[in-house]
Design a protein around this motif. Structure first.
Motif, mmCIF file in Angstrom:
data_model
loop_
_atom_site.group_PDB
_atom_site.id
_atom_site.type_symbol
_atom_site.label_atom_id
_atom_site.label_comp_id
_atom_site.label_asym_id
_atom_site.label_seq_id
_atom_site.Cartn_x
_atom_site.Cartn_y
_atom_site.Cartn_z
ATOM 1 N N UNK A 10 0.662 -1.245 -0.026
ATOM 2 C CA UNK A 10 -0.054 0.116 0.066
ATOM 3 C C UNK A 10 0.845 1.426 0.019
ATOM 4 N N UNK A 11 1.903 1.255 0.951
ATOM 5 C CA UNK A 11 2.786 2.528 1.017
ATOM 6 C C UNK A 11 3.722 2.633 -0.254
ATOM 7 N N UNK A 12 4.265 1.320 -0.669
ATOM 8 C CA UNK A 12 5.048 1.569 -1.718
ATOM 9 C C UNK A 12 4.180 2.042 -3.178
ATOM 10 N N UNK A 13 2.948 1.714 -3.194
ATOM 11 C CA UNK A 13 2.129 2.422 -4.257
ATOM 12 C C UNK A 13 1.871 4.045 -4.006
ATOM 13 N N UNK A 44 -2.501 1.730 -10.580
ATOM 14 C CA UNK A 44 -1.750 1.527 -9.199
ATOM 15 C C UNK A 44 -2.621 2.177 -8.121
ATOM 16 N N UNK A 45 -2.973 3.391 -8.366
ATOM 17 C CA UNK A 45 -3.958 4.248 -7.660
ATOM 18 C C UNK A 45 -5.253 3.344 -7.118
ATOM 19 N N UNK A 46 -5.739 2.708 -8.102
ATOM 20 C CA UNK A 46 -7.036 1.759 -7.762
ATOM 21 C C UNK A 46 -6.768 0.568 -7.114
ATOM 22 N N UNK A 47 -5.350 0.064 -7.206
ATOM 23 C CA UNK A 47 -4.966 -1.242 -6.325
ATOM 24 C C UNK A 47 -4.943 -0.731 -4.975
ATOM 25 N N UNK A 48 -4.145 0.612 -4.807
ATOM 26 C CA UNK A 48 -3.763 1.093 -3.541
ATOM 27 C C UNK A 48 -5.147 1.246 -2.761
ATOM 28 N N UNK A 49 -6.327 1.813 -3.572
ATOM 29 C CA UNK A 49 -7.401 2.059 -2.684
ATOM 30 C C UNK A 49 -8.094 0.986 -2.452
ATOM 31 N N UNK A 50 -8.004 -0.193 -3.144
ATOM 32 C CA UNK A 50 -8.543 -1.300 -2.844
ATOM 33 C C UNK A 50 -7.846 -1.986 -1.544
ATOM 34 N N UNK A 52 -6.424 -0.252 0.812
ATOM 35 C CA UNK A 52 -6.496 0.466 1.814
ATOM 36 C C UNK A 52 -7.955 0.020 2.471
ATOM 37 N N UNK A 53 -9.147 0.133 1.694
ATOM 38 C CA UNK A 53 -10.281 -0.555 2.063
ATOM 39 C C UNK A 53 -10.416 -1.875 2.733
ATOM 40 N N UNK A 54 -9.593 -2.863 2.320
ATOM 41 C CA UNK A 54 -9.615 -4.067 2.778
ATOM 42 C C UNK A 54 -8.805 -3.963 4.059
ATOM 43 N N UNK A 55 -7.875 -3.217 4.321
ATOM 44 C CA UNK A 55 -7.219 -3.004 5.537
ATOM 45 C C UNK A 55 -7.978 -2.444 6.541
ATOM 46 N N UNK A 56 -8.613 -1.451 6.130
ATOM 47 C CA UNK A 56 -9.807 -0.843 7.014
ATOM 48 C C UNK A 56 -10.876 -1.763 7.572
ATOM 49 N N UNK A 57 -11.479 -2.301 6.525
ATOM 50 C CA UNK A 57 -12.488 -3.491 6.949
ATOM 51 C C UNK A 57 -12.002 -4.455 7.775
ATOM 52 N N UNK A 58 -10.777 -5.076 7.700
ATOM 53 C CA UNK A 58 -10.360 -5.838 8.629
ATOM 54 C C UNK A 58 -10.018 -5.524 9.983
ATOM 55 N N UNK A 59 -9.686 -3.946 10.127
ATOM 56 C CA UNK A 59 -9.552 -3.357 11.576
ATOM 57 C C UNK A 59 -10.678 -3.157 11.859
ATOM 58 N N UNK A 60 -11.851 -3.441 11.508
ATOM 59 C CA UNK A 60 -13.181 -3.248 12.097
ATOM 60 C C UNK A 60 -13.356 -4.072 13.476
ATOM 61 N N UNK A 61 -12.653 -5.192 13.320
ATOM 62 C CA UNK A 61 -12.784 -6.084 14.616
ATOM 63 C C UNK A 61 -11.544 -5.727 15.439
ATOM 64 N N UNK A 62 -10.635 -4.712 15.315
ATOM 65 C CA UNK A 62 -9.537 -4.530 16.148
ATOM 66 C C UNK A 62 -9.678 -3.988 17.474
#
Length: 209
Positions: A10-13, A44-50, A52-62
């Motif tokens: 994500x941050x490399x992108x 690449x920006x679209x991949x980064x956005x996807x 980012x969204x997946x990581x945020x969703x995963x942290x819902x249970x954090x």
């Protein structure tokens, strides 16, 4: 908060996309391409956005592990009073960070309305509270930054404890450390420096967000 492969990607992108866009603009000025836009950068920006969204969703249970950590912290406190205080503050910062991040994510994606009824108003249905997704997101990042700064203090305390343990092992027998003790200390120091580098990597990210 260790680095995972999705974090690295994500941050490399985030570094790669501006570079590709700048290269496209320079090539356009030099007459090497028809438009100043970079198709690769957009992809690449679209991949980064996807990601980012997946990581945020995963942290819902954090939030649940943080609550469990704070409970275990009181039952089994760390080695020093300073560490206990630091870890309490870190836990509380995460208790603020996660709900704010979740709320801003839901607002950005228009899953929940940007205005809610004011629970203190009993007589006016028109009295509502406006929720600013950007402000909430900034505050969540500030609590994350607080956690990272506290982790530097935690690492300083860890360093002092490791030095003291190493010194005690060397003096304890008068003959230095055994091979098992040397291996143990090497593993501890490796883990310490790994944590330090990871936290050092997170620090500029907290400033960026």
């Amino acid at each position: 908060m260790p680095f995972n492969i999705d974090t690295v990607i994500q941050y490399a992108i985030k570094v790669l996309v501006p570079f590709l866009r700048m290269r496209a603009r320079l090539q356009h000025r030099a007459g090497l391409c028809k438009t100043p836009d970079s198709a690769a950068a957009s992809s690449f920006a679209k991949i980064g956005s996807i990601i980012s969204d997946s990581r945020t969703l995963w942290r819902i249970w954090g939030l649940l592990p943080i609550v469990q950590w704070l409970i275990s912290l009181e039952r089994t406190p760390p080695a020093t009073r300073n560490l206990l205080t630091l870890e309490r503050l870190q836990g509380w910062s995460m208790l603020a960070y996660y709900p704010l991040e979740h709320l801003s994510y839901l607002l950005f994606n228009e899953i929940i309305p940007s205005t809610i009824p004011n629970i203190l108003s009993f007589f006016s249905s028109s009295d509502r509270i406006s929720l600013d997704a950007n402000s909430i997101s900034i505050w969540s990042c500030r609590f994350w930054a607080l956690y990272v700064l506290l982790q530097f203090a935690h690492l300083r305390e860890d360093f002092t404890l490791l030095r003291a343990r190493q010194r005690n092992l060397r003096k304890g027998k008068g003959t230095g450390m055994s091979s098992t003790e040397k291996k143990e200390m090497q593993q501890r120091w490796d883990a310490y420096w790994s944590d330090f580098v990871t936290n050092l990597g997170y620090f500029p990210l907290t400033l960026h967000w």
